[in-house]
Motif scaffolding. Structure first.
Motif, PDB file in Angstrom:
ATOM      1  N   ARG A 178      31.788  28.975  53.434  1.00  0.00           N
ATOM      2  CA  ARG A 178      32.628  28.247  53.388  1.00  0.00           C
ATOM      3  C   ARG A 178      31.702  27.918  52.517  1.00  0.00           C
ATOM      4  NH1 ARG A 178      37.685  26.960  57.122  1.00  0.00           N
ATOM      5  NH2 ARG A 178      37.218  28.947  58.043  1.00  0.00           N
ATOM      6  N   VAL A 179      30.443  27.219  52.504  1.00  0.00           N
ATOM      7  CA  VAL A 179      29.937  26.069  51.335  1.00  0.00           C
ATOM      8  C   VAL A 179      29.581  27.439  49.928  1.00  0.00           C
ATOM      9  CG1 VAL A 179      27.585  25.362  50.659  1.00  0.00           C
ATOM     10  CG2 VAL A 179      28.924  25.119  52.698  1.00  0.00           C
ATOM     11  N   VAL A 180      29.082  28.352  50.602  1.00  0.00           N
ATOM     12  CA  VAL A 180      29.062  29.492  49.606  1.00  0.00           C
ATOM     13  C   VAL A 180      30.402  29.716  48.499  1.00  0.00           C
ATOM     14  CG1 VAL A 180      28.513  31.729  48.879  1.00  0.00           C
ATOM     15  CG2 VAL A 180      27.124  30.565  50.642  1.00  0.00           C
ATOM     16  N   GLU A 181      30.884  30.035  49.024  1.00  0.00           N
ATOM     17  CA  GLU A 181      32.883  30.137  48.606  1.00  0.00           C
ATOM     18  C   GLU A 181      33.117  29.304  47.646  1.00  0.00           C
ATOM     19  OE1 GLU A 181      35.186  31.470  51.996  1.00  0.00           O
ATOM     20  OE2 GLU A 181      34.447  33.713  52.409  1.00  0.00           O
ATOM     21  N   SER A 182      32.916  27.724  48.092  1.00  0.00           N
ATOM     22  CA  SER A 182      32.868  26.695  47.370  1.00  0.00           C
ATOM     23  C   SER A 182      33.154  27.008  45.935  1.00  0.00           C
ATOM     24  CB  SER A 182      33.094  25.452  48.245  1.00  0.00           C
ATOM     25  OG  SER A 182      31.332  25.452  48.284  1.00  0.00           O
ATOM     26  N   ARG A 183      31.638  27.459  45.618  1.00  0.00           N
ATOM     27  CA  ARG A 183      30.940  27.801  44.983  1.00  0.00           C
ATOM     28  C   ARG A 183      31.167  28.659  43.782  1.00  0.00           C
ATOM     29  NH1 ARG A 183      31.784  22.845  45.067  1.00  0.00           N
ATOM     30  NH2 ARG A 183      29.764  20.800  45.015  1.00  0.00           N
ATOM     31  N   THR A 184      31.711  30.171  44.504  1.00  0.00           N
ATOM     32  CA  THR A 184      31.481  31.126  43.988  1.00  0.00           C
ATOM     33  C   THR A 184      32.331  31.432  43.511  1.00  0.00           C
ATOM     34  OG1 THR A 184      31.191  32.119  46.637  1.00  0.00           O
ATOM     35  CG2 THR A 184      30.137  31.874  44.540  1.00  0.00           C
ATOM     36  N   GLU A 185      34.400  31.806  44.223  1.00  0.00           N
ATOM     37  CA  GLU A 185      35.303  31.174  44.395  1.00  0.00           C
ATOM     38  C   GLU A 185      35.846  33.353  44.726  1.00  0.00           C
ATOM     39  OE1 GLU A 185      36.833  31.294  39.933  1.00  0.00           O
ATOM     40  OE2 GLU A 185      36.536  28.413  40.593  1.00  0.00           O
ATOM     41  N   GLU A 186      35.027  33.255  45.575  1.00  0.00           N
ATOM     42  CA  GLU A 186      34.445  35.070  45.873  1.00  0.00           C
ATOM     43  C   GLU A 186      34.324  34.962  47.775  1.00  0.00           C
ATOM     44  OE1 GLU A 186      32.544  38.504  43.724  1.00  0.00           O
ATOM     45  OE2 GLU A 186      31.366  36.673  43.031  1.00  0.00           O
ATOM     46  N   ASP A 187      34.903  35.901  47.980  1.00  0.00           N
ATOM     47  CA  ASP A 187      34.456  35.587  49.643  1.00  0.00           C
ATOM     48  C   ASP A 187      33.122  36.167  49.924  1.00  0.00           C
ATOM     49  OD1 ASP A 187      34.409  38.655  50.928  1.00  0.00           O
ATOM     50  OD2 ASP A 187      36.298  38.938  49.120  1.00  0.00           O
ATOM     51  N   PHE A 188      32.589  35.206  51.097  1.00  0.00           N
ATOM     52  CA  PHE A 188      31.034  35.395  51.004  1.00  0.00           C
ATOM     53  C   PHE A 188      30.457  37.161  51.246  1.00  0.00           C
ATOM     54  CE2 PHE A 188      27.755  34.688  54.540  1.00  0.00           C
ATOM     55  CZ  PHE A 188      26.512  34.228  53.939  1.00  0.00           C
ATOM     56  N   ALA A 189      31.346  37.732  52.167  1.00  0.00           N
ATOM     57  CA  ALA A 189      31.035  39.554  52.332  1.00  0.00           C
ATOM     58  C   ALA A 189      30.729  39.834  50.677  1.00  0.00           C
ATOM     59  CB  ALA A 189      32.116  39.938  52.985  1.00  0.00           C
ATOM     60  N   SER A 190      31.795  40.007  49.791  1.00  0.00           N
ATOM     61  CA  SER A 190      31.260  40.511  48.706  1.00  0.00           C
ATOM     62  C   SER A 190      30.974  39.864  47.861  1.00  0.00           C
ATOM     63  CB  SER A 190      33.094  39.897  48.182  1.00  0.00           C
ATOM     64  OG  SER A 190      34.084  40.819  48.962  1.00  0.00           O
ATOM     65  N   TYR A 191      30.612  38.448  47.411  1.00  0.00           N
ATOM     66  CA  TYR A 191      29.698  37.676  47.205  1.00  0.00           C
ATOM     67  C   TYR A 191      27.743  38.651  47.976  1.00  0.00           C
ATOM     68  CZ  TYR A 191      26.824  34.352  45.473  1.00  0.00           C
ATOM     69  OH  TYR A 191      25.317  33.178  44.424  1.00  0.00           O
ATOM     70  N   LEU A 192      27.994  38.896  48.706  1.00  0.00           N
ATOM     71  CA  LEU A 192      26.551  38.928  48.835  1.00  0.00           C
ATOM     72  C   LEU A 192      26.676  40.530  48.603  1.00  0.00           C
ATOM     73  CD1 LEU A 192      26.220  37.319  52.057  1.00  0.00           C
ATOM     74  CD2 LEU A 192      24.686  37.062  50.762  1.00  0.00           C
ATOM     75  N   GLN A 193      27.408  41.119  49.024  1.00  0.00           N
ATOM     76  CA  GLN A 193      27.475  42.544  48.875  1.00  0.00           C
ATOM     77  C   GLN A 193      27.000  42.698  46.865  1.00  0.00           C
ATOM     78  OE1 GLN A 193      27.916  45.112  50.097  1.00  0.00           O
ATOM     79  NE2 GLN A 193      27.522  47.149  48.510  1.00  0.00           N
ATOM     80  N   GLU A 194      27.615  41.891  46.234  1.00  0.00           N
ATOM     81  CA  GLU A 194      28.147  42.363  44.685  1.00  0.00           C
ATOM     82  C   GLU A 194      26.851  42.207  43.680  1.00  0.00           C
ATOM     83  OE1 GLU A 194      30.726  40.160  42.615  1.00  0.00           O
ATOM     84  OE2 GLU A 194      32.792  41.495  44.417  1.00  0.00           O
ATOM     85  N   ASN A 195      26.147  40.666  44.546  1.00  0.00           N
ATOM     86  CA  ASN A 195      24.473  39.898  44.168  1.00  0.00           C
ATOM     87  C   ASN A 195      23.673  40.691  44.849  1.00  0.00           C
ATOM     88  OD1 ASN A 195      25.609  37.942  41.779  1.00  0.00           O
ATOM     89  ND2 ASN A 195      27.205  37.559  43.776  1.00  0.00           N
ATOM     90  N   PHE A 196      23.727  41.220  46.023  1.00  0.00           N
ATOM     91  CA  PHE A 196      22.757  41.784  46.606  1.00  0.00           C
ATOM     92  C   PHE A 196      22.400  42.947  47.303  1.00  0.00           C
ATOM     93  CE2 PHE A 196      22.308  36.872  47.124  1.00  0.00           C
ATOM     94  CZ  PHE A 196      21.060  36.553  45.954  1.00  0.00           C
ATOM     95  N   TYR A 197      23.331  43.100  47.807  1.00  0.00           N
ATOM     96  CA  TYR A 197      22.795  44.049  48.814  1.00  0.00           C
ATOM     97  C   TYR A 197      23.072  45.159  47.884  1.00  0.00           C
ATOM     98  CZ  TYR A 197      23.794  40.452  52.891  1.00  0.00           C
ATOM     99  OH  TYR A 197      23.637  40.333  53.296  1.00  0.00           O
ATOM    100  N   GLY A 198      24.225  45.597  47.249  1.00  0.00           N
ATOM    101  CA  GLY A 198      24.391  47.099  45.796  1.00  0.00           C
ATOM    102  C   GLY A 198      23.688  47.001  45.321  1.00  0.00           C
ATOM    103  N   PRO A 199      23.213  45.756  44.516  1.00  0.00           N
ATOM    104  CA  PRO A 199      22.485  46.325  43.454  1.00  0.00           C
ATOM    105  C   PRO A 199      20.683  46.593  44.317  1.00  0.00           C
ATOM    106  CG  PRO A 199      23.040  44.190  43.190  1.00  0.00           C
ATOM    107  CD  PRO A 199      23.863  44.681  44.149  1.00  0.00           C
ATOM    108  N   LEU A 200      20.478  46.388  45.338  1.00  0.00           N
ATOM    109  CA  LEU A 200      19.001  46.663  45.917  1.00  0.00           C
ATOM    110  C   LEU A 200      19.280  48.581  46.126  1.00  0.00           C
ATOM    111  CD1 LEU A 200      18.710  43.493  47.841  1.00  0.00           C
ATOM    112  CD2 LEU A 200      17.050  44.160  46.636  1.00  0.00           C
ATOM    113  N   GLY A 201      20.991  48.555  46.443  1.00  0.00           N
ATOM    114  CA  GLY A 201      20.585  49.857  47.374  1.00  0.00           C
ATOM    115  C   GLY A 201      20.488  49.860  48.465  1.00  0.00           C
TER     116      GLY A 201
END
Length: 979
Positions: free
Chosen positions: A774-797
């Protein structure tokens, strides 16, 4: 007579001034005390016999052995050349043969690419054409010393290598890939370095095939090749490498079976040619070393020549050693006849016998000792020997095309990848290695693929952005041949013309000229031969695990020229190699980790595990142990998924918070109230994140939220859980359990209203991490899982890292049998009750991953926030978050990360005792441990399901398996430093 004089004048003119400047090393012994003493014991015929070497095999049984023993005992032969067999049998036989011989036998072998050329259970190093691509000649010297060690370990003393032929004929059927290439300078440098490595290690070598077998299209094993070049061409090209290697002191030269009219107009094979051997090699080139015939059973010399007689002619021509004599008694008799007829003197024979004896003394046979058979396979196949093989294959990789810098592949999250292995019908090591870097769909195309098969595949490939194609060989020898069906070749051409086409070529580079449009591929990597190591390193290159600076050793029609090759030095992702490549002792690492894991599994501390170790960005240990559970036979695979439990905190919450911190959207002196309005009037409103993330915020350690769903009789409260899903009950707990949509808010409310502990001391708590999404989503306007996928897990492979895994259950390791809440085995969903009540997505638990994908995220931390050519976090941020925040207190914690925990006596009990104070990591309730040590650039991942079948199983802790294994890593570093 006039023509002969003109010929001799031209030979002298062309080859004058090329005398050997460094003498062969054994020559100093030709008149030694030992050689003198031996010569006095030999009869004239026994001196002739010293010049004879017969073929021996270690895989032909008793009858063959008796034949060899008879030749040794009756004919007193001087040596043996060993061919096919295995190392232990060869050593046993050589020991027997030496015992039977009155004089020590000189043992030889054709080990151009190491003893794997002849013996099973041994290493085959890259072929010489592959080595021709290597730019660091020092590596060839290292190869020479290692090949010498292995040859000597098998009881032999002479290697009929290196090949110094300049291969300038793509259709050469016998040399080709056995040559360092078409560039005479490169051939000379490589051959000389290889030779010096061997001879410095006291193994004699021979340059072959004099005067140059590179420009032939006939195999001298089956017929006599003819070379029609003029003297000037022979002098400037074919003979150049021989002259250069002679200058550097090579001990021997092997003469080929060739018809070279410009050097000898009589048409006799060069092996039998006095003008070529005596006139050119000895007199004009000044060679004083050992002159050896090519095998005397080859059709190039035997056609029209009688056994025995042909051996005599070879001696008359100037050869010192006859290789593979087929009729020894007749050869000796014929040479004796020649002496009696005055065609050659006994003195000349004696001089050559002295050479042979001098070689024997130089290699130590004057003090002969039997060779030990024990542990021979292990001693031949050392980790250092295997690492050298891998390093050479890496160094040979040649990038011929890299349009728009397609290599190494990037933007993994934006592309759909497919691989196609041409010439295979099952998944290859190349494709398995590609899987380590990104999500990949694999296809294979057999050699005889039909139009229908190809058409189907063509349609399937339209769905992918990048197609990585591998062109495989159908032989372990990379010959200049291509056997693919027309349909398969058409598809290769079509793929090469596509914008994002990448090709890995595991065949002879000459074959590139047989494939239309291959030169148009956006990415083109040549690996030169087809074996597991070549496939693995080529796949790593494509994704930036290793670099490349190889250069093409031959020209490929009009498509590519010798010397072509693009440097691709940037190593941006994990590589996969041997422990010694990262300064770790593989024997210690493997044996002790295996032992500790075997004990853990036998003691039922955990059904199985995955363990990954990386140092300096190199994965040096990656194994799977045991089974998924105690009740089935599903073995753990390296790509199976584990529930990471609290390691979710540093793999989901912390990367998100650190990124927001970099962007100024999260402050460490901020509070929950800054992000979650409902906390403004709570008792937690003013607690800074520095205290929260270090677990000294006075929070309660946990609340068993799930218990509030139960009545006293154990049934579920009617408003909390239903058997079927609906709009009001959308949160799936199990197939028969769905939680009310408002229940996550009740969890947040319970945390908000929970009392604070009295004292501000370290007490581990999940509370904030439950709130973290909820803290992360308050600043990103994205759900937590999607934010991590787009910014970390996906680009990392890191394809498998994520919440609520969609993988089939057989790929997910089960955890506990939950008798209290879910009342079923937990398999495929998160073990933690609080996380499953939050829909499987939380900041304290819920992530699943395999060790390899998790390693990408953690290596990014060790890299200071970079991975795969992309910056994810600022280095300063990582340093701030991973150091002890309050070093002057009893709180060891960093911001979100755990640190070493010394007790009152200074004993560390949560990590390896040798882990540095800079190291950091986390553990997980399900049996997980991850730890990073920036001082050693060391990454350790231990994934297990110790909670199966019950969380009450604490044997993993009592055995201290995880930390004991962690210490092994440091022991392996120390062991390699002192070895």
């Amino acid at each position: 007579m006039k023509n002969l004089l003109s010929f001799l004048f031209l030979v002298v003119f062309c080859f004058a001034g090329t005398a050997q400047t460094t003498k062969p090393p054994f020559l100093k012994y030709t008149n030694s005390t030992w050689v003198d003493s031996v010569m006095t014991t030999l009869s004239p015929d026994e001196r002739i016999a010293q010049l004879i070497m017969v073929a021996a095999y270690s895989n032909r049984g008793e009858e063959h052995k008796q034949e060899i023993l008879k030749l040794i005992e009756e004919q007193k032969i001087g040596g043996l050349i060993f061919f096919q067999g295995d190392p232990a049998s060869q050593v046993k036989l050589m020991n027997e043969y030496q015992e039977a011989s009155e004089l020590p036998l000189l043992g030889a072998i054709d080990a151009e690419w190491g003893i794997g050329m002849r013996l099973d259970s041994t290493i085959s190093y890259p072929f010489q054409m592959t080595l021709g691509a290597v730019q660091d000649d020092q590596m060839l010297y290292e190869l020479g010393t290692e090949v010498a060690r292995q040859v000597k370990r098998t009881g032999l003393h002479l290697n009929f290598a290196p090949v110094v032929d300049v291969n300038n004929n793509p259709n050469n059927p016998v040399i080709n890939f056995r040559s360092f290439g078409e560039d005479k300078f490169n051939v000379a440098r490589k051959a000389t370095a290889y030779m010096q490595g061997m001879q410095d290690a006291q193994l004699l070598t021979t340059a072959k095939h004099f005067p140059g077998h590179g420009d032939t299209d006939t195999d001298s094993h089956y017929a006599l090749p003819q070379i029609n070049h003029p003297l000037a061409r022979l002098d400037s090209l074919e003979l150049y490498p021989f002259r250069e290697i002679l200058k550097e002191g090579i001990g021997g030269v092997m003469v080929a079976h060739l018809n070279i009219p410009a050097l000898d107009s009589t048409g006799v094979p060069s092996t039998l040619s006095k003008p070529i051997i005596t006139g050119l090699l000895k007199e004009q080139l000044g060679f004083e070393g050992l002159i050896v015939t090519d095998a005397m059973n080859m059709k190039g010399v035997t056609e029209g020549n009688e056994p025995g007689v042909v051996d005599k002619d070879a001696i008359l021509a100037g050869n010192d050693l006859l290789e593979f004599t087929e009729d020894v008694p007749k050869a000796i008799a014929e040479i004796r006849k020649a002496i009696n007829a005055g065609l050659i003197s006994q003195k000349e024979i004696d001089q050559r016998a002295r050479k042979i004896l001098a070689v024997k003394q130089w290699v130590g046979l004057n003090q002969y000792q039997p060779v030990a058979v024990e542990n021979i396979v292990e001693e031949l196949n050392t980790p250092d020997a295997a690492l050298l093989n891998r390093r050479l294959m890496e160094a040979a990789l040649t990038v011929l095309n890299n349009k728009d810098n397609i290599l190494p592949l990037q933007e993994l999250e934006k592309r759909r990848f497919a691989s196609v292995s041409f010439g295979r019908d099952q998944k290859t090591p190349f494709q398995k290695t590609l899987d380590l870097y990104a999500g990949m769909t694999h296809f294979t195309v057999p050699v005889d693929a039909t139009e229908e098969m190809v058409s189907t595949l063509r349609n399937q490939l339209e769905n992918y952005d990048v197609v990585i194609s591998a062109i495989h060989d159908q032989s372990k020898f990379p010959r200049n041949s291509l056997k693919f069906s027309e349909a398969a070749l058409e598809l290769v051409t079509e793929l090469a013309e596509k914008e994002n086409s990448v090709f890995a070529f595991f065949k002879n580079p000459y074959v590139l000229n047989k494939i239309d449009k291959i030169e148009e591929a956006a990415g083109l990597v040549v690996a030169y031969q087809d074996n597991d190591v070549a496939q693995e390193v080529a796949a790593q290159l494509i994704f930036g695990g290793v670099g490349a600076n190889g250069k093409l050793p031959v020209s490929v029609g009009e498509k590519f020229k010798a010397g072509d090759g693009l440097d691709l030095e940037e190593k941006i992702r994990l590589s996969y190699t041997l422990p010694e490549a990262a300064g770790m002792d593989s024997k210690l690492l493997n044996s002790r980790i295996d032992s500790l894991m075997n004990v853990a599994i036998q003691m039922k501390a955990t059904p199985g595990a995955q363990i990954l170790v990386a140092r300096n960005g190199k994965v040096v240990f990656h194994k799977a142990y045991g089974e998924h559970s105690y009740f089935d036979t599903i073995s753990v695979k390296k790509d199976d998924l584990y529930d990471l439990a609290s390691v979710t905190k540093i793999s989901a919450t912390m990367p998100a918070l650190m990124k927001l911190y970099d962007e100024g959207k999260f402050q460490l002196d901020g509070t929950l109230a800054d992000h979650l309005p409902k906390f403004k009037r709570s008792n937690k409103a003013d607690i800074p994140f520095t205290d929260i993330l270090t677990h000294q915020a006075r929070f309660q350690s946990w609340i068993p939220f799930w218990k509030n769903t139960l009545r006293k009789n154990g049934s579920y409260r009617w408003w909390t859980i239903k058997k079927d899903s609906s709009a009001r009950y959308p949160i799936r707990i199990t197939n028969d359990m769905y939680l009310h949509r408002n229940y996550p808010e009740k969890i947040v409310k319970a945390i908000r209203k929970s009392p604070l502990r009295e004292k501000k001391v370290y007490v581990y708590s999940d509370f904030f991490f439950i709130l973290a999404p909820r803290v992360v989503e308050s600043r990103t306007e994205e759900d937590f899982a999607s934010y991590l996928q787009e910014n970390f897990y996906g680009p990392l492979g890191a394809e498998t890292v994520g919440f609520n895994p969609a993988a089939p259950k057989y790929k997910i390791v089960p955890t506990e049998y939950d008798f209290s809440f879910r009342k079923e085995p937990i398999h495929g969903t998160v073990h933690d009750e609080g996380a499953i009540m939050l829909g499987g997505v939380s900041g304290h638990a819920g992530l699943f991953a395999n060790a390899n994908d998790l390693a990408k995220l953690l290596q990014m931390y060790l890299n200071g926030g970079e991975y795969g050519g992309k910056r994810y976090l600022q280095q300063e941020t990582l340093e701030k978050f991973t150091k002890t925040t309050f070093p002057d207190t009893d709180n060891r914690r960093a911001l979100g990360f755990d640190k070493r925990r010394p007790n009152s006596k200074g004993v560390v009990n949560n990590t390896a005792k040798d882990a540095s104070e800079a190291s950091y990591g986390h553990t997980g309730f399900t049996g997980i441990m991850v730890w990073m040590d920036p001082e050693e650039d060391l990454l350790y991942i231990f994934l297990s399901n110790r909670v199966h079948p019950t969380r009450e199983n604490h044997r993993l802790y009592s055995l201290d398996t995880r930390t004991n294994i962690h210490q092994v890593l440091y022991d392996a570093i120390k062991a390699e430093k002192t070895s």
